[in-house]
Design a protein around this motif. Sequence first.
Motif, PDB file in Angstrom:
ATOM      1  N   GLU A  45     -37.553 -22.986  25.472  1.00 21.78           N
ATOM      2  CA  GLU A  45     -36.085 -22.996  25.483  1.00 21.78           C
ATOM      3  C   GLU A  45     -35.474 -21.692  24.988  1.00 21.78           C
ATOM      4  O   GLU A  45     -34.274 -21.600  24.798  1.00 21.78           O
ATOM      5  CB  GLU A  45     -35.535 -24.182  24.693  1.00 21.78           C
ATOM      6  N   ARG A  46     -36.294 -20.660  24.825  1.00 18.08           N
ATOM      7  CA  ARG A  46     -35.755 -19.373  24.364  1.00 18.08           C
ATOM      8  C   ARG A  46     -34.619 -18.926  25.277  1.00 18.08           C
ATOM      9  O   ARG A  46     -34.761 -18.902  26.486  1.00 18.08           O
ATOM     10  CB  ARG A  46     -36.840 -18.319  24.290  1.00 18.08           C
ATOM     11  N   GLY A  47     -33.487 -18.597  24.661  1.00 15.39           N
ATOM     12  CA  GLY A  47     -32.316 -18.166  25.403  1.00 15.39           C
ATOM     13  C   GLY A  47     -31.472 -19.304  25.936  1.00 15.39           C
ATOM     14  O   GLY A  47     -30.491 -19.073  26.617  1.00 15.39           O
ATOM     15  N   SER A  48     -31.870 -20.526  25.630  1.00 16.04           N
ATOM     16  CA  SER A  48     -31.095 -21.662  26.137  1.00 16.04           C
ATOM     17  C   SER A  48     -30.833 -22.669  25.021  1.00 16.04           C
ATOM     18  O   SER A  48     -30.535 -22.293  23.911  1.00 16.04           O
ATOM     19  CB  SER A  48     -31.814 -22.292  27.336  1.00 16.04           C
ATOM     20  N   CYS A  49     -30.949 -23.921  25.301  1.00 14.75           N
ATOM     21  CA  CYS A  49     -30.542 -24.991  24.405  1.00 14.75           C
ATOM     22  C   CYS A  49     -31.513 -26.157  24.537  1.00 14.75           C
ATOM     23  O   CYS A  49     -32.158 -26.275  25.583  1.00 14.75           O
ATOM     24  CB  CYS A  49     -29.130 -25.429  24.832  1.00 14.75           C
ATOM     25  N   CYS A  50     -31.783 -27.008  23.638  1.00 17.78           N
ATOM     26  CA  CYS A  50     -30.952 -27.529  22.588  1.00 17.78           C
ATOM     27  C   CYS A  50     -31.741 -27.992  21.354  1.00 17.78           C
ATOM     28  O   CYS A  50     -31.151 -28.358  20.356  1.00 17.78           O
ATOM     29  CB  CYS A  50     -30.140 -28.720  23.076  1.00 17.78           C
TER      30      CYS A  50
END
Length: 170
Positions: A45-50
Amino acid sequence: MGLLINRRQTDRKESALDFFNFVRLVARIYERINWFSFSTNFPQERGSCCYNQYAVYRYYGSRNGLSPRSYLDSAKDYSATGKQLNYIKATYDKHICANVITMVGFGRGQFKQLGVTQDAVYLLNPNDSGLVYFIAQHELYKLTFDWFKMFIMCDEHKWVCDRWPPVIEN
């Protein structure tokens, strides 16, 4: 990174629905407020969520009595009230003899520095604009939350300065 709270705010207990409610709320706004995951625990999830954002909420918000909504409302408050420079994380670059700032924190509490070499200038290179800010150790008091908003945040997020206009004193 999120809002770091280190003392109990209310008597609220954690709810079984906190994860669902938090993810539902933060998934809509994490890009707008630049709350991207840099998690090593969840590299997918690097650079995103959650999951990483939820872990931060659970550790600092839920355990201190805040609901997902009240935690996020506080994290999205960009007013300067009660926010002083209280944290700098930097990496010393021996080639340019400067502490390259990688993270700053504003809030209440004692000023802390991590990775800083004393007697070296600080360098802040916030984005791809090519601007670089040099700040001497004795001038760190000039790095206020309003200064940070005006020269760093508002370049990418004009809505922050539209809603909470920075006040810069000379």
